[in-house]
Write a protein that holds these residues in place. Structure first.
Motif, PDB file in Angstrom:
ATOM      1  N   LEU A   1      -1.397  -4.337  14.972  1.00 16.91           N
ATOM      2  CA  LEU A   1      -2.169  -4.416  14.164  1.00 16.91           C
ATOM      3  C   LEU A   1      -3.101  -3.110  13.829  1.00 16.91           C
ATOM      4  N   GLY A   2      -3.409  -2.378  15.045  1.00 12.54           N
ATOM      5  CA  GLY A   2      -3.525  -1.325  14.100  1.00 12.54           C
ATOM      6  C   GLY A   2      -3.169  -0.571  13.508  1.00 12.54           C
TER       7      GLY A   2
ATOM      8  N   THR B   1       3.734  -1.592   3.766  1.00 13.83           N
ATOM      9  CA  THR B   1       2.509  -1.390   4.690  1.00 13.83           C
ATOM     10  C   THR B   1       2.147   0.525   4.433  1.00 13.83           C
ATOM     11  N   LYS B   2       3.301   0.933   4.303  1.00 14.42           N
ATOM     12  CA  LYS B   2       3.201   2.062   3.771  1.00 14.42           C
ATOM     13  C   LYS B   2       2.690   2.932   2.201  1.00 14.42           C
ATOM     14  N   CYS B   3       2.446   1.840   1.767  1.00  9.12           N
ATOM     15  CA  CYS B   3       2.077   1.626   0.123  1.00  9.12           C
ATOM     16  C   CYS B   3       1.339   0.988  -0.066  1.00  9.12           C
ATOM     17  N   ILE B   4       0.302   0.334   0.421  1.00  7.95           N
ATOM     18  CA  ILE B   4      -1.228  -0.496   0.700  1.00  7.95           C
ATOM     19  C   ILE B   4      -2.134   0.381   0.198  1.00  7.95           C
ATOM     20  N   ALA B   5      -2.714  -0.350  -0.747  1.00  8.18           N
ATOM     21  CA  ALA B   5      -3.876   0.697  -1.085  1.00  8.18           C
ATOM     22  C   ALA B   5      -5.411   0.437  -0.069  1.00  8.18           C
TER      23      ALA B   5
ATOM     24  N   LYS C   1      -5.283   1.922   8.110  1.00  4.91           N
ATOM     25  CA  LYS C   1      -5.484   1.729   6.859  1.00  4.91           C
ATOM     26  C   LYS C   1      -6.636   0.603   5.907  1.00  4.91           C
ATOM     27  N   ASN C   2      -7.749   0.041   6.861  1.00  4.36           N
ATOM     28  CA  ASN C   2      -8.056  -1.196   5.925  1.00  4.36           C
ATOM     29  C   ASN C   2      -7.544  -1.861   5.696  1.00  4.36           C
ATOM     30  N   TYR C   3      -6.302  -2.897   5.459  1.00  7.35           N
ATOM     31  CA  TYR C   3      -5.726  -3.150   4.521  1.00  7.35           C
ATOM     32  C   TYR C   3      -5.798  -4.938   5.468  1.00  7.35           C
ATOM     33  N   SER C   4      -5.408  -5.744   4.632  1.00  2.00           N
ATOM     34  CA  SER C   4      -5.767  -6.951   5.132  1.00  2.00           C
ATOM     35  C   SER C   4      -4.171  -8.187   5.362  1.00  2.00           C
ATOM     36  N   VAL C   5      -3.370  -8.318   6.645  1.00  5.80           N
ATOM     37  CA  VAL C   5      -2.558  -9.695   6.394  1.00  5.80           C
ATOM     38  C   VAL C   5      -2.836 -10.883   6.585  1.00  5.80           C
TER      39      VAL C   5
END
Ligand SMILES: NC(=O)c1ccc[n+]([C@@H]2O[C@H](COP(=O)([O-])OP(=O)(O)OC[C@H]3O[C@@H](n4cnc5c(N)ncnc54)[C@H](OP(=O)(O)O)[C@@H]3O)[C@@H](O)[C@H]2O)c1
Length: 318
Positions: free
Chosen positions: A243-244, A219-223, A249-253
């Motif tokens: 989840l915040g 989550t710290k190096c996701i584009a 950061k606008n990423y999906s899990v």
């Protein structure tokens, strides 16, 4: 017939017992009896011995979740045996609908290792994450069973692949599998390495069979608009993320339970098998069978997969 059985829960090496006079299973409606030729060891085999997997067959049960076998007609097939009557035996039952032709380009051990790992990686990368050519894919446990499949399929899809592994031997294996960048998590910070390799942008897709620190670091190096596919928790820690962070950061899990596609969308599983067979024929994918063990060594193989000591797939040959 000879079969491995688990009569009480515990470590594979302690609770897997080789039985000489187990009953040959009888095929029910829609099932086929298959003579087992090779069994690929999977992490869930160990979790089932421990009673820590989502599927908990009644005791005693025979472990072994994927095999290459032979029908009475002589045809070679691969697939997942019906739960509880597993593959570590001379004969196993398969649901006729969940049985696939073994690719002729692969020998028995390689064919046994094609199914779960490659199907899982295929659905993770293509169905869930919609990986595109030119994107950066981060694969955790890149030298492992599902990880090695994700590396090969990521490269086949035209992605730049960064593999994270534990130790120098696995790093060499990941390089040979085709990773563009390899990070040894035991001596390097993978978050910094991903940022450096992507000019600070981060990975577009993460394939995570490990959980724990691997997930948190991802989550710290996701584009921006990146996708993290949650595949498993070999670290033993199931992340409970805020989840915040995904919002900011606008990423999906994305969760993945490949087995569900066998009932929810069996045509897609068959289509993936056809694609994987083609890729195997072209030599684009080739399951990494790192060890071929005799039937008597199955418990040792399952134990070492649990301990994270293996690369690719350990396969038991009959
Ligand atoms: N979601 C699905 O549909 C699906 C389908 C198939 C498999 N899976 C899951 O995918 C995971 C991997 O399965 P696999 O059979 O391919 O196993 P594997 O990756 O061959 O083996 C596990 C690997 O996890 C890494 N690892 C990190 N921390 C670990 C720890 N504390 N203990 C043990 N290993 C650790 C090790 O690689 P490094 O040392 O290189 O990090 C190890 O080699 C499992 O959790 C399995 O249940 C999920």
């Amino acid at each position: 017939m000879r079969a491995w059985q688990v009569g009480e829960l515990g470590l594979p090496r302690e609770v897997m017992r080789l039985v000489e006079d187990a009953r040959v299973p009888v095929a029910g409606e829609g099932q086929l009896l298959v003579k087992v030729r090779a069994v690929a060891v999977n992490f869930p085999d160990a979790l089932m011995c421990l009673g820590m997997y989502q599927v908990k067959p009644p005791l005693p049960f025979t472990p072994g979740v994927e095999l290459c076998g032979e029908l009475p007609s002589g045809e070679r097939v691969i697939g997942n045996p019906v739960a509880g009557g597993g593959a570590f035996a001379e004969y196993a039952l398969l649901d006729a609908r969940a049985l696939f032709p073994a690719p002729p380009a692969l020998d028995d051990a390689e064919a046994a290792a094609l199914h779960i790992g490659y199907q899982t990686a295929w659905f993770a990368l293509h169905r869930r994450a919609a990986l595109r050519a030119g994107e950066t894919l981060l694969v955790h446990a890149a030298a492992g069973g599902v990880g090695s499949a994700a590396v090969q399929l990521g490269k086949a899809a035209g992605a730049t692949v960064i593999g994270v592994v534990g130790g120098p031997h696995k790093a060499e294996v990941a390089r040979q599998l085709g990773c563009d960048v390899v990070v040894d998590r035991k001596s390097e910070d993978f978050v910094a390495a991903v940022k450096e390799a992507t000019g600070g942008r981060g990975a577009d897709v993460v394939f995570d069979p490990v959980g724990g620190d691997a997930y948190t670091g991802s989550t710290k190096c996701i584009a921006f608009e990146g996708r993290i596919v949650v595949v498993g928790f070999t670290s033993g820690t199931i992340p409970a993320p805020p989840l915040g962070h995904a919002l900011v950061k606008n990423y999906s899990v994305l969760g993945l339970h490949w087995g569900l596609y066998n009932t929810k969308d069996p045509a897609a599983v068959r289509a993936a098998h056809d694609e994987l067979t083609k890729l195997a024929e072209q030599g684009v994918v080739r399951p990494l069978v790192s060890e071929r063990l005799a039937f008597e060594q199955a418990a040792d193989g399952v134990q070492r997969v649990l301990e994270g000591q293996t690369t690719g797939r350990v396969v038991i040959e009959l």
